[in-house]
Design a protein around this motif. Structure first.
Motif, short mmCIF file in Angstrom:
data_model
loop_
_atom_site.label_atom_id
_atom_site.label_comp_id
_atom_site.label_asym_id
_atom_site.label_seq_id
_atom_site.Cartn_x
_atom_site.Cartn_y
_atom_site.Cartn_z
N TYR A 43 0.74 -1.64 -0.19
CA TYR A 43 -0.18 -0.20 -0.17
C TYR A 43 0.85 1.90 0.10
N TYR A 44 0.83 2.03 0.60
CA TYR A 44 1.24 3.81 0.51
C TYR A 44 1.80 3.94 2.13
N TRP A 45 2.71 4.73 2.31
CA TRP A 45 3.48 4.78 3.39
C TRP A 45 3.03 6.31 3.81
N ILE A 46 2.85 7.21 4.65
CA ILE A 46 1.92 8.26 5.52
C ILE A 46 3.41 8.91 6.22
N GLY A 47 3.22 10.34 5.92
CA GLY A 47 4.31 10.46 6.80
C GLY A 47 4.25 10.43 8.75
N VAL A 48 3.07 9.20 9.15
CA VAL A 48 3.38 10.20 10.86
C VAL A 48 4.22 8.26 11.04
N ILE A 49 4.93 8.75 12.19
CA ILE A 49 5.80 7.53 12.58
C ILE A 49 5.82 7.43 14.18
N LYS A 50 6.49 6.67 14.81
CA LYS A 50 7.14 6.39 16.26
C LYS A 50 8.39 6.51 16.82
N LYS A 51 9.18 7.73 17.41
CA LYS A 51 10.67 8.08 16.95
C LYS A 51 10.22 7.03 18.43
N HIS A 52 10.07 7.14 19.52
CA HIS A 52 10.16 6.38 20.99
C HIS A 52 8.86 5.27 20.80
N LYS A 53 8.97 4.07 21.55
CA LYS A 53 7.94 3.25 21.90
C LYS A 53 7.17 3.93 23.60
N TRP A 57 2.06 9.11 18.60
CA TRP A 57 2.55 9.13 16.78
C TRP A 57 2.86 10.53 16.55
N THR A 58 4.02 10.86 15.85
CA THR A 58 3.80 12.15 14.83
C THR A 58 4.18 12.52 13.69
N ASN A 79 1.93 -3.02 16.87
CA ASN A 79 3.42 -2.33 17.32
C ASN A 79 4.52 -4.10 17.55
N ASN A 80 3.78 -5.01 16.09
CA ASN A 80 4.22 -6.51 16.11
C ASN A 80 5.53 -6.22 16.47
N HIS A 81 6.04 -7.36 17.85
CA HIS A 81 7.73 -6.95 17.42
C HIS A 81 8.48 -6.09 17.92
N SER A 82 7.14 -5.14 18.33
CA SER A 82 7.93 -3.81 18.81
C SER A 82 9.11 -3.24 17.98
N THR A 83 9.21 -3.35 16.28
CA THR A 83 9.46 -2.68 15.67
C THR A 83 8.16 -2.25 14.80
N GLU A 84 6.67 -2.33 14.94
CA GLU A 84 6.55 -1.41 13.85
C GLU A 84 5.74 0.21 14.43
N VAL A 85 6.91 1.31 13.93
CA VAL A 85 7.17 1.86 13.89
C VAL A 85 6.93 3.52 13.07
N CYS A 86 6.72 2.62 11.87
CA CYS A 86 5.90 3.01 10.99
C CYS A 86 5.06 3.08 10.61
N VAL A 87 4.25 3.97 9.18
CA VAL A 87 2.89 3.66 9.43
C VAL A 87 1.96 3.29 8.01
N GLU A 88 1.49 2.98 7.11
CA GLU A 88 0.67 2.34 6.02
C GLU A 88 -0.91 3.34 6.15
N ILE A 89 -1.10 3.62 5.04
CA ILE A 89 -2.68 3.55 4.77
C ILE A 89 -3.50 2.68 3.52
N TYR A 90 -4.65 2.19 4.34
CA TYR A 90 -4.55 0.65 3.68
C TYR A 90 -5.39 1.81 1.92
N GLU A 103 3.92 0.16 11.10
CA GLU A 103 4.46 -1.56 10.04
C GLU A 103 5.66 -1.00 9.87
N LYS A 104 6.07 -2.21 9.77
CA LYS A 104 7.81 -2.21 10.42
C LYS A 104 8.67 -1.35 8.58
N CYS A 105 8.89 -0.53 9.50
CA CYS A 105 10.29 0.96 8.40
C CYS A 105 10.57 0.14 6.94
#
Length: 267
Positions: A43-53, A57-58, A79-90, A103-105
């Motif tokens: 799908y598509y990446w959007i510009g929101v991330i989590k810099k720290h768990k 979300w910023t 946050n599957n496996h504590s590594t999903e800090v990027c975001v996609e849009i369906y 999603e994983k970055c």
């Protein structure tokens, strides 16, 4: 071409302005309506991330932390496996279309970019905020207008006055909104009470012209008062003489007779 989140952002920054920033649900819905339907990932990446768990979300473009009440897909973010800090849009069909998934970055998705409408001169006294295919200015306190270019007309306070010691020459200064007006003393007028009124003549102030001599070889008749303002005198000549000049003079407000005196010449 699908790419990881970092590559996607670099592509957006080099070709457009940055990765897309969504500021409200209306923008989210509009964005999804413009995207093609994909039945499966990527799908598509959007510009929101989590810099720290432990951080919210910023959004990368404006540091906003907006997340809509119904932004996330069911059971997300997980946050599957504590590594999903990027975001996609369906953008698939069904109830998850337009929903977000963490999603994983390093996963490979399509970049979703935007071209900024704001620039350094967009807003004179305010902050420029991107909107759908447009921009709006969020003005500093005390300014208004589509570009925050106009000072607001605020009511006057004791800390902001227009009057000073020289505002009114013969009157009292009164504050108005962003201005002042002079309340003149009796007998004065003008925007600064600088001009004496032209008062009508009264019995206490009578203009009188000097007596007129009778012309040689002629006569003089006066009317309308005792040689006072607006009195009129008419000259005439004896038989055999011709009057030269205006036969009539009037007593003016200045106390002098109008025009030169006529004379009687031999015919």
């Amino acid at each position: 071409m699908p790419m990881n989140w970092t590559q996607a952002r670099q592509r957006c920054q080099s070709t457009y302005t940055d990765m897309v920033v969504i500021q409200n649900q209306r923008e989210n819905d509009y964005l999804v309506s413009m995207l093609p339907i994909k039945n499966s990932s990527p799908y598509y990446w959007i510009g929101v991330i989590k810099k720290h768990k432990n951080e919210p979300w910023t959004w990368i473009g404006n540091n906003s932390t907006w997340v809509g009440e119904h932004s996330w897909a069911a059971n997300e973010p997980n946050n599957n496996h504590s590594t999903e800090v990027c975001v996609e849009i369906y953008v698939n069909r069904g109830e998850n279309r337009g929903k977000w998934n963490d999603e994983k970055c390093n996963a490979r998705k399509y970049p979703l970019c935007y071209k900024a409408q704001c620039n350094e001169t967009s807003c004179e006294r305010g902050r420029c905020q991107e909107t759908i295919n447009n921009m709006t200015c969020l003005c500093e306190p005390g300014f208004e207008g589509d570009r925050c270019q106009t000072p607001e007309e605020l009511p006057l306070t004791n800390n902001y006055t227009q009057c000073n010691d020289t505002s009114c020459e013969r009157g009292r200064c009164q504050e108005t909104i962003n201005n002042m007006t002079c309340l003149c003393e009796p007998g004065f007028e003008g925007d600064r009470c600088q001009t004496a009124d032209e008062l009508p003549l009264t019995n206490n102030y009578t203009v009188q012209c000097p007596p007129l001599p009778r012309p040689d070889n002629g006569y003089l008749s006066c009317f309308g008062g005792n040689l006072t303002f607006n009195s009129t005198c008419r000259y005439g000549c004896s038989l055999g003489f011709l009057i030269l000049g205006s036969p009539e003079v009037t007593c003016e407000v200045t106390g002098v007779w109008s025009g030169p005196r006529p004379t009687c010449a031999c015919n």
